[in-house]
Motif scaffolding. Sequence first.
Motif, PDB file in Angstrom:
ATOM      1  N   TYR A 215       0.814  -1.207   0.000  1.00 37.70           N
ATOM      2  CA  TYR A 215       0.000   0.000   0.000  1.00 37.70           C
ATOM      3  C   TYR A 215       0.856   1.270   0.000  1.00 37.70           C
ATOM      4  CZ  TYR A 215      -3.652  -3.319   1.202  1.00 37.70           C
ATOM      5  OH  TYR A 215      -4.514  -4.377   1.180  1.00 37.70           O
TER       6      TYR A 215
ATOM      7  N   LYS B 189      -0.211   3.357  -4.627  1.00 39.29           N
ATOM      8  CA  LYS B 189      -0.905   2.081  -4.821  1.00 39.29           C
ATOM      9  C   LYS B 189      -0.754   1.524  -6.226  1.00 39.29           C
ATOM     10  CE  LYS B 189      -4.233   2.656  -1.115  1.00 39.29           C
ATOM     11  NZ  LYS B 189      -5.634   2.578  -0.695  1.00 39.29           N
TER      12      LYS B 189
ATOM     13  N   GLY C 125      -4.721  -8.711  -9.629  1.00 37.88           N
ATOM     14  CA  GLY C 125      -5.444  -7.543  -9.149  1.00 37.88           C
ATOM     15  C   GLY C 125      -5.566  -6.428 -10.165  1.00 37.88           C
TER      16      GLY C 125
ATOM     17  N   GLN D 267      -6.350   1.316  -9.754  1.00 36.88           N
ATOM     18  CA  GLN D 267      -5.852   1.619  -8.413  1.00 36.88           C
ATOM     19  C   GLN D 267      -5.925   3.117  -8.125  1.00 36.88           C
ATOM     20  OE1 GLN D 267      -5.231  -0.355  -6.024  1.00 36.88           O
ATOM     21  NE2 GLN D 267      -4.256  -2.253  -6.709  1.00 36.88           N
TER      22      GLN D 267
ATOM     23  N   ASN E 147      -8.331   5.022  -5.499  1.00 38.04           N
ATOM     24  CA  ASN E 147      -7.609   5.657  -4.399  1.00 38.04           C
ATOM     25  C   ASN E 147      -8.083   7.087  -4.177  1.00 38.04           C
ATOM     26  OD1 ASN E 147      -5.425   5.793  -2.423  1.00 38.04           O
ATOM     27  ND2 ASN E 147      -4.350   7.088  -3.892  1.00 38.04           N
TER      28      ASN E 147
ATOM     29  N   SER F 154     -12.647  -0.588  -3.268  1.00 37.98           N
ATOM     30  CA  SER F 154     -11.342  -1.057  -2.790  1.00 37.98           C
ATOM     31  C   SER F 154     -10.841  -2.230  -3.627  1.00 37.98           C
ATOM     32  CB  SER F 154     -11.419  -1.467  -1.316  1.00 37.98           C
ATOM     33  OG  SER F 154     -11.786  -0.373  -0.508  1.00 37.98           O
TER      34      SER F 154
ATOM     35  N   ASP G 250      -7.770  -2.837  -3.763  1.00 41.88           N
ATOM     36  CA  ASP G 250      -6.559  -3.199  -3.013  1.00 41.88           C
ATOM     37  C   ASP G 250      -6.934  -3.793  -1.657  1.00 41.88           C
ATOM     38  OD1 ASP G 250      -7.689  -0.829  -2.141  1.00 41.88           O
ATOM     39  OD2 ASP G 250      -5.803   0.008  -1.465  1.00 41.88           O
TER      40      ASP G 250
END
Length: 327
Positions: A72, A80, A96, A102, A106, A289, A291
């Motif tokens: 992170y 990220k 991912g 990302q 974010n 999210s 992540d």
Amino acid sequence: MKKRIVLVTDSARDLSSPDLANVNMEGNSFQASIGIRDAIATFAPVTLYTELEDFRDHIREHVHDLVFPMRYGPTSRTQKGLVASLCETYGIDYMGADNYTQLLCNDKDLSKKYAREFGFVVPNSVMFRALASKEEIVARIKCLKLPLVVKPNFGGGSAGISDNSLVHGYTAAADLVEFHLSTHPTPVLVEEYVAGQEVSILLIGSKKKMVFCGETQLIINEQTYFEDRIWGYEEKKIDDSKVNFMVSHLTNSQERDQAIHIFQSFEKVEYMRIDGRITDTGFCLIELSPDCYLGPECDFEVAIKEQLGLDYPDTLRFIIENSLNPG
């Protein structure tokens, strides 16, 4: 599984003296990183990196491997997306979300605007990018209904978000805006508090197919309805002993279809948690999210065990195999 998994996580952090100014609170603990590594090791060879620079220096050794980005980094606009960017630069497969996904997710403000396109209800909010007088700040946020939540626009893991980030007056909110703009390298978001039951829609799949859709509900100190409470770093990072998840079925089919639709709008994401609260009028989205935490006792483990009967190592194997065979 013969393919080597390259797990990239965060280095150990000192959370003994947390505060709102700490920009390095997000990420797996060292114990969680070891737990993820050991679970993967039950079905595949695995290499663990806890320093981005170390991974970068050895990246050419992993051209035939699958990178599992669980790093992170400190709160910023770009941290990220760094692992995904490195992998794409060197042509290495990774799990991912891609860099675009990302960075969009974010950005709390931008991601909510994106979610509106898919029919989601989101909290009303005001963004601050630069310091102004307290009178100007108060004047701008008076369009919002009290109480309010004040938080950094970038980052997650409750970095910059404590129990005290929920305020009941405009002046108190303005004070927090001034504090964050003075201490964080990020814009500040002020949004209306949403009371309700907090749930996460959990998705695994690809742009072409979905292999899992589940839902969990947050429990804090045996409480499931939150009328005057947020999930701050006190209970997310310092003492999570009173935090649990249980499988729930509070979203309706239309809301789950919206979740799948936004998931598959991204070119590469593979797994995502969509957080929100159930109000009198339905699901109100709080955060996207891609992540999301995938360590031991995560909400994905809870949901997949209930729905598919898999233990934690097999949950990770299920997620990894989806990345290897996106369809």
